[in-house]
Motif scaffolding. Structure first.
Motif, PDB file in Angstrom:
ATOM      1  N   LYS A   2       0.799  -1.222   0.000  1.00  0.00           N
ATOM      2  CA  LYS A   2       0.000   0.000   0.000  1.00  0.00           C
ATOM      3  C   LYS A   2       0.834   1.275   0.000  1.00  0.00           C
ATOM      4  O   LYS A   2       0.472   2.274  -0.612  1.00  0.00           O
ATOM      5  N   ASN A   3       1.970   1.292   0.699  1.00  0.00           N
ATOM      6  CA  ASN A   3       2.772   2.508   0.764  1.00  0.00           C
ATOM      7  C   ASN A   3       3.353   2.895  -0.584  1.00  0.00           C
ATOM      8  O   ASN A   3       3.575   4.058  -0.870  1.00  0.00           O
ATOM      9  N   LEU A   4       3.652   1.870  -1.401  1.00  0.00           N
ATOM     10  CA  LEU A   4       4.225   2.150  -2.716  1.00  0.00           C
ATOM     11  C   LEU A   4       3.221   2.852  -3.621  1.00  0.00           C
ATOM     12  O   LEU A   4       3.597   3.682  -4.432  1.00  0.00           O
ATOM     13  N   LEU A 192      11.248  -4.911  -9.405  1.00  0.00           N
ATOM     14  CA  LEU A 192      11.278  -5.845  -8.286  1.00  0.00           C
ATOM     15  C   LEU A 192      10.387  -5.393  -7.135  1.00  0.00           C
ATOM     16  O   LEU A 192       9.828  -6.225  -6.412  1.00  0.00           O
ATOM     17  N   ALA A 193      10.260  -4.089  -6.951  1.00  0.00           N
ATOM     18  CA  ALA A 193       9.607  -3.540  -5.763  1.00  0.00           C
ATOM     19  C   ALA A 193       8.198  -4.081  -5.555  1.00  0.00           C
ATOM     20  O   ALA A 193       7.774  -4.309  -4.414  1.00  0.00           O
ATOM     21  N   GLU A 198       7.039  -5.788   1.724  1.00  0.00           N
ATOM     22  CA  GLU A 198       6.943  -4.330   1.822  1.00  0.00           C
ATOM     23  C   GLU A 198       8.257  -3.681   2.248  1.00  0.00           C
ATOM     24  O   GLU A 198       8.635  -2.641   1.733  1.00  0.00           O
ATOM     25  N   LYS A 199       8.963  -4.292   3.186  1.00  0.00           N
ATOM     26  CA  LYS A 199      10.216  -3.709   3.680  1.00  0.00           C
ATOM     27  C   LYS A 199      11.248  -3.591   2.559  1.00  0.00           C
ATOM     28  O   LYS A 199      11.848  -2.528   2.344  1.00  0.00           O
ATOM     29  N   TYR A 204      13.853  -0.652  -2.211  1.00  0.00           N
ATOM     30  CA  TYR A 204      14.129  -0.517  -3.647  1.00  0.00           C
ATOM     31  C   TYR A 204      13.590   0.811  -4.187  1.00  0.00           C
ATOM     32  O   TYR A 204      14.262   1.489  -4.964  1.00  0.00           O
ATOM     33  N   ILE A 205      12.391   1.178  -3.773  1.00  0.00           N
ATOM     34  CA  ILE A 205      11.813   2.441  -4.234  1.00  0.00           C
ATOM     35  C   ILE A 205      12.653   3.627  -3.754  1.00  0.00           C
ATOM     36  O   ILE A 205      12.846   4.617  -4.469  1.00  0.00           O
TER      37      ILE A 205
END
Length: 261
Positions: A2-4, A192-193, A198-199, A204-205
């Motif tokens: 969700k954060n991405l 890949l992200a 999530e971590k 990666y982001i």
């Protein structure tokens, strides 16, 4: 993750010039191989090595083209704790952040044709890559992955073998290669992200902006040092890079080609 999704528009905007620069997208077959659980360890270890290699490559450029012996020795001392950890298993990786700084400013030698701009951009790149190196070690600690030696990827060597041997064309070619390596890294982190937890995905982001800037810095230096139109050389190495990415590769790594089964 969700954060991405909150950063989706910014990520898309950041990746647009990367996609235009690269001559090919990472094949789906590589991504499918990369997200297999049995390849997780080698993916993180190779990422760690890539960060060190990026630092070493940038350091080589400024030592060869811009510094006198004293300045070059200062850089070697800066990198030594990181190299000793990887190559000799010496030192505590948790102490590495305190090592990521220079004891004095670096100025170009008087006869340097490329000057302060090369030093400034490469020193910033080295500091960032060594910070990423430490962050990958933190990820390896989190996932219980111990560092071990692995075989080198064919990717960088496959590009550098096309570099011209006379100057400044040789330096310009090396900078163009650096731009493609950074751009490909950025593209693959983004791919890949969405397929890892999530971590790791957030990590990666977090790397995308610096990787994107690194490729732009390499290109800007190449254009500045050449003083002529280098679009033909950029296109040439774009094809070389794309061929490496799209060709069959029996050794899975972060920058490897299509997995050979």
């Amino acid at each position: 993750m969700k954060n991405l999704s909150l950063n989706k528009e910014a990520i898309t905007e950041l990746l647009q010039p990367i996609a235009s620069f690269l001559h090919t997208e990472t094949p789906d077959e590589w991504l499918e191989e990369a997200i297999k659980s049995e390849n997780f360890q080698v993916l993180l270890i190779d990422h760690l090595i890539c960060e060190l290699k990026a630092s070493q490559s940038a350091m080589f450029l400024i030592r060869k083209y811009a510094l006198d012996k004293e300045g070059g020795d200062a850089l070697l001392s800066w990198l030594q704790p990181f190299e000793q950890y990887v190559y000799k298993r010496e030192g505590d990786w948790r102490e590495l952040p305190s090592k990521n700084k220079l004891s004095k400013s670096i100025i170009p030698r008087s006869d340097s044709k490329y000057g302060q701009d090369l030093i400034d951009k490469m020193v910033l790149l080295i500091k960032e890559e060594l910070h990423h190196f430490y962050q990958v070690l933190e990820m390896m600690e989190h996932y219980g992955i111990e560092y071990k030696s692995i075989t080198p990827s064919r990717y960088a060597k496959g590009m550098l073998r096309h570099v011209k041997t006379h100057e400044p064309e040789g330096l310009v070619d090396k900078l163009i290669c650096g731009a493609y390596i950074e751009a490909r890294s950025c593209e693959r982190f983004a791919k890949l992200a969405a397929h890892v937890d999530e971590k790791l995905g957030e990590f990666y982001i977090s790397l995308l902006r610096s990787e994107a800037r690194h490729y732009q810095d390499y290109l800007a230096l190449a254009e500045s040092i050449s003083g002529t139109d280098i679009s033909e050389r950029i296109a040439y190495f774009g094809k070389v890079e794309a061929d490496l990415i799209n060709s069959s590769d029996s050794d899975f790594k972060f920058h490897s080609g299509v997995p050979k089964h």
